[in-house]
Design an enzyme around this catalytic site. Structure first.
Site, PDB file in Angstrom:
ATOM      1  N   GLU A 108     -11.070 -34.817 -21.632  1.00 16.82           N
ATOM      2  CA  GLU A 108     -11.248 -33.368 -21.843  1.00 16.82           C
ATOM      3  C   GLU A 108     -11.975 -33.112 -23.161  1.00 16.82           C
ATOM      4  OE1 GLU A 108      -8.015 -30.791 -20.026  1.00 16.82           O
ATOM      5  OE2 GLU A 108      -6.896 -32.563 -20.635  1.00 16.82           O
ATOM      6  N   GLU A 128      -3.813 -36.724 -15.768  1.00 13.36           N
ATOM      7  CA  GLU A 128      -2.590 -35.963 -16.063  1.00 13.36           C
ATOM      8  C   GLU A 128      -1.704 -35.746 -14.848  1.00 13.36           C
ATOM      9  OE1 GLU A 128      -5.637 -35.196 -17.205  1.00 13.36           O
ATOM     10  OE2 GLU A 128      -5.547 -34.295 -19.201  1.00 13.36           O
TER      11      GLU A 128
END
Ligand SMILES: CCCCCCC/C=C/C(=O)SCCNC(=O)CCNC(=O)[C@H](O)C(C)(C)COP(=O)(O)OP(=O)(O)OC[C@H]1O[C@@H](n2cnc3c(N)ncnc32)[C@H](O)[C@@H]1OP(=O)(O)O
Length: 730
Positions: A108, A128
């Site tokens: 990210e 995640e």
């Protein structure tokens, strides 16, 4: 400082430093923010390169800090998202140099940079979801804008990790290099100084939606619901992507945060994160004698042999070849050899194709070769041999005796058994210290679990060699002690028995399976038994005289040695109903070997007649009771396994169940699950069940469970100290 800065000409190189994987802990985030702000304000700096120390960009947010984070206050104060925003808004070009891994929050962060250069061996992914979360630092909003909704949906909802060459093809990184990604990034940073950055900011990119985007998202939810039964994070990831599709970037980020927080403190997220660390902890094995993973000297395996090319042997041979190990595959007769070699070759071809498609024809290491032979003498140069013939002690002993005389001194001898005594097999060899059990799970080239069963004489060298091999084979190895059925199957037995007793008492296979599948199991006990083959247990029960010709005359039909026994599975086998392999078992299948289980009126009629013949009264059992009736005895056996020292901690049992028995990962494993629902509840129910069914010994609560409840049910990580092992790993 968790983020270091050094200047190369007019380029500031910021290095994330938090060994071993440069996890983005709150301190690292604060430090990154400070250094980023500092270099943005520094007039001598014209461009910025972001990289990680020791050849790893970042393994993502620091999972260890999650349990100490209060989502209401801590995340709102400062978050990785703020760091990402500062990087993305910077007027100076920011280039990510991705080496090793950029996972979760690590990727990210890279997505917030204006350019991304990756080393050819790097791997990236938004993982995640596997931790019960979603990419909560802008990942769900940036990735679909960068690579399109379908590809982003696939990556975000499965947690797939892709190699750099695939990442380039998908458009996640701009280019790959075989040299230093940092050098390349510095070079690029210098080149793009002064160029407009707006088109490089993913937040400004319009989202390209396929025309049928709504049905794409809805279909994905249906598919994920089936694939990850009962798991929330996969569903919530889709909703975050829907927000990317429907909302402007800034509003999408707000929605992403809201959804992230809804998952952050959930029991499912806790369970997934526990499962992650449990897998790491079992790699750090110790034995009661003090041998351990740190002091042992593992050997590298270059050539391995497999004896027996049945289903298990085929999978094991493929697994070894996929890990670039040279394989010698031995069978006893020409026909078996030909059948086995054809099957192995076919699986390897399929695996090669999958690998090529996944790596998009990027030059990659080829598989190890497999040589097929009838000649046992071909084993003389093997570093390690895995015997995978069927479960017959006499046959296995005969093979190990031969291996003793043929194999080179120092060669490791492994037996693939799901429950036979390793010491008895080792006793016929000239090297009991180099003999060990390797319990693979079918299909062995796909299933992650390897139960590593140490015998009384197994040396630390063979334990560490096989544990290392499990990692090379991309499996999770768990060291367990030698006992009948080892750990996994020992817990499975009461679970299956309980499920069968439910059929006697009036339930159907469909009803019981549905409850366990709604709980999250990939398959309920009956569908799973049909897949595994009902004849395996039947043969073993015949061997032990529980049924068949060795059964003592006059034995009551529904009792063995005073304990409750159900002959239902035996009768099915006598009827030739072995499960999928015979086209019928607890269910019926479209063909022999078919996969689609359908309700079988024959089974329903048979159960009805059986109950009538034995005058069994139907019991009314709720769905909740079905669940407790099946799961608590399994958990109870887990406590008994710990008491007996067969597994060294609850994590070992949970890793075995998560990776080999279809236990839903978002429930952490049976022992973790017990800790979540509360040990007193498990104990009370077991006591009640046992009182009403004193002829089922597996319902008798274990001493360890009782002792833990007496002590106020300490958290799972303290159970190990209760066991008094000299080398507690916690
Ligand atoms: C608080 C709010 C924050 C907002 C954040 C926004 C959203 C972001 C979320 C995330 O980023 S969640 C984390 C996502 N990352 C991952 O899922 C990656 C997890 N790690 C791995 O897959 C592997 O560890 C690896 C990075 C591929 C390395 O594999 P390798 O086989 O080389 O080593 P391991 O034995 O697995 O790990 C070594 C060591 O490092 C520990 N560790 C790994 N990753 C993390 C992590 N992200 N956080 C903390 N610790 C991590 C691992 O436990 C091992 O430690 P020991 O157990 O040996 O002590």
């Amino acid at each position: 400082m968790a983020a270091l800065k050094h200047i190369v000409g007019s380029v500031a190189v910021i290095t994330i430093r938090n060994p071993p994987v440069n996890a983005l802990s709150p301190q690292v985030q604060v430090s990154l923010m400070e250094v980023l702000k500092d270099v943005t304000l520094d007039p001598s700096v014209k461009a910025i390169v972001l990289c990680g120390e020791n050849g790893k960009f970042s393994g993502g947010a620091d999972i260890r800090t999650f349990s100490k984070t209060d989502p209401k206050t801590d995340i709102k104060r400062m978050s990785l998202d703020d760091v990402n925003s500062v990087a993305e808004r910077s007027r100076k070009p920011v280039v990510a140099a991705v080496e090793g891994v950029a996972l979760g929050g690590g990727l990210e962060l890279a997505l917030a940079c204006h350019y991304r250069i990756a080393h050819v061996k790097a791997r990236v992914g938004l993982t995640e979801v596997l931790l019960g979360l979603l990419p909560g630092a802008g990942g769900t909003q940036r990735l679909p804008r960068l690579i399109g909704v379908p590809a982003a949906l696939d990556m975000i909802t499965t947690g797939k990790i892709v190699p750099a060459p695939v990442a380039v093809k998908l458009g996640i990184v701009d280019s790959v290099t075989e040299g230093s990604a940092v050098e390349e990034a510095i070079h690029l940073a210098q080149k793009v100084v002064g160029q407009p950055l707006e088109s490089r900011r993913i937040c400004s990119k319009p989202i390209q939606c396929p025309p049928n985007v709504d049905s794409l998202l809805n279909d994905a939810k249906v598919k994920l619901k089936k694939q990850f039964r009962g798991a929330e994070s996969h569903q919530v990831c889709v909703e975050a992507i829907r927000a990317a599709v429907q909302l402007p970037f800034a509003e999408g980020i707000v929605k992403e945060r809201e959804l992230f927080l809804s998952l952050f403190n959930s029991d499912q997220a806790k369970a997934c994160q526990y499962a992650f660390f449990a897998e790491r902890s079992v790699a750090k094995w110790t034995t009661p004698s003090g041998a351990n993973w740190k002091s042992a000297s593992p050997q590298t395996i270059r050539t391995a042999a497999v004896i027996g090319l049945g289903t298990m042997g085929q999978g094991i041979a493929v697994s070894l070849a996929k890990a670039q190990i040279q394989v010698i595959a031995v069978e006893q007769d020409e026909q078996q050899l030909e059948k086995g070699s054809k099957a192995v070759t076919a699986i390897l071809e399929r695996e090669t194709l999958k690998k090529q498609q996944f790596e998009l024809a990027h030059k990659s290491d080829s598989f190890g070769s497999v040589t097929f032979t009838l000649d046992f003498n071909a084993l003389k140069n093997a570093d390690l041999v895995i015997e995978a013939v069927y479960e017959n002690m006499a046959l296995k002993k005969e093979i190990f005796q031969r291996l003793s005389s043929i194999c080179k001194p120092g060669a490791f001898l492994c037996t693939n058994t799901s429950g036979l005594d390793i010491d008895e097999i080792a006793s016929v060899t000239d090297r009991p210290h180099l003999v060990i059990g390797t319990h693979f799970f079918s299909p062995a080239h796909l299933m992650k679990l390897l139960e590593v069963v140490r015998g009384y004489h197994s040396s630390s060298t063979i334990i560490s060699t096989v544990m290392n091999l499990s990692k090379v084979l991309n499996k999770v190895g768990v060291v367990v002690d030698n006992c009948p059925l080892f750990v996994g199957n020992r817990l499975l037995l009461p679970y299956i028995n309980q499920a069968v007793f439910l059929l006697e008492d009036g339930r159907t296979p469909e009803e019981v399976d549905q409850v366990l599948e709604e709980f999250g199991y990939a398959m309920g006990p009956f569908r799973m038994s049909d897949l595994a083959g009902l004849d395996i247990g039947w043969r073993s029960r015949m061997e032990f005289g529980l049924t068949g010709p060795k059964l003592l005359p006059g034995a009551p039909v529904r009792q063995r040695e005073g304990k409750r026994y159900s002959p239902l599975p035996d009768i099915l086998c006598e009827e030739g109903r072995f499960g999928q392999k015979s086209g019928k078992g607890w269910y019926q299948y479209e063909t022999v070997g078919g996969r689609n289980a359908a309700r079988d009126p024959w089974v329903h009629n048979f159960l009805h007649e059986y109950r009538r013949a034995h005058a069994i009264k139907q019991k009314n059992v709720s769905q909740g009771e079905i669940l407790e009736w099946c799961l608590y005895p399994l958990i109870n056996e887990g406590f008994k396994v710990l008491e007996d020292g067969i597994a060294s901690g609850p994590e070992d049992i949970d890793v075995i169940y998560n990776n080999g028995y279809g236990w839903p990962r978002h429930k952490g494993g049976p022992m973790f699950y017990a800790s979540m629902i509360g040990l007193p509840r498990v104990l009370v129910k077991l006591e009640e069940f046992y009182k009403n069914n004193p002829d089922i010994p597996s319902l008798k609560p274990s001493n360890l469970l009782k002792a833990l409840v007496k002590q106020g049910s300490p958290p799972l990580k303290e159970w190990r100290s209760q066991l008094g092992y000299p080398n507690s790993r916690l």
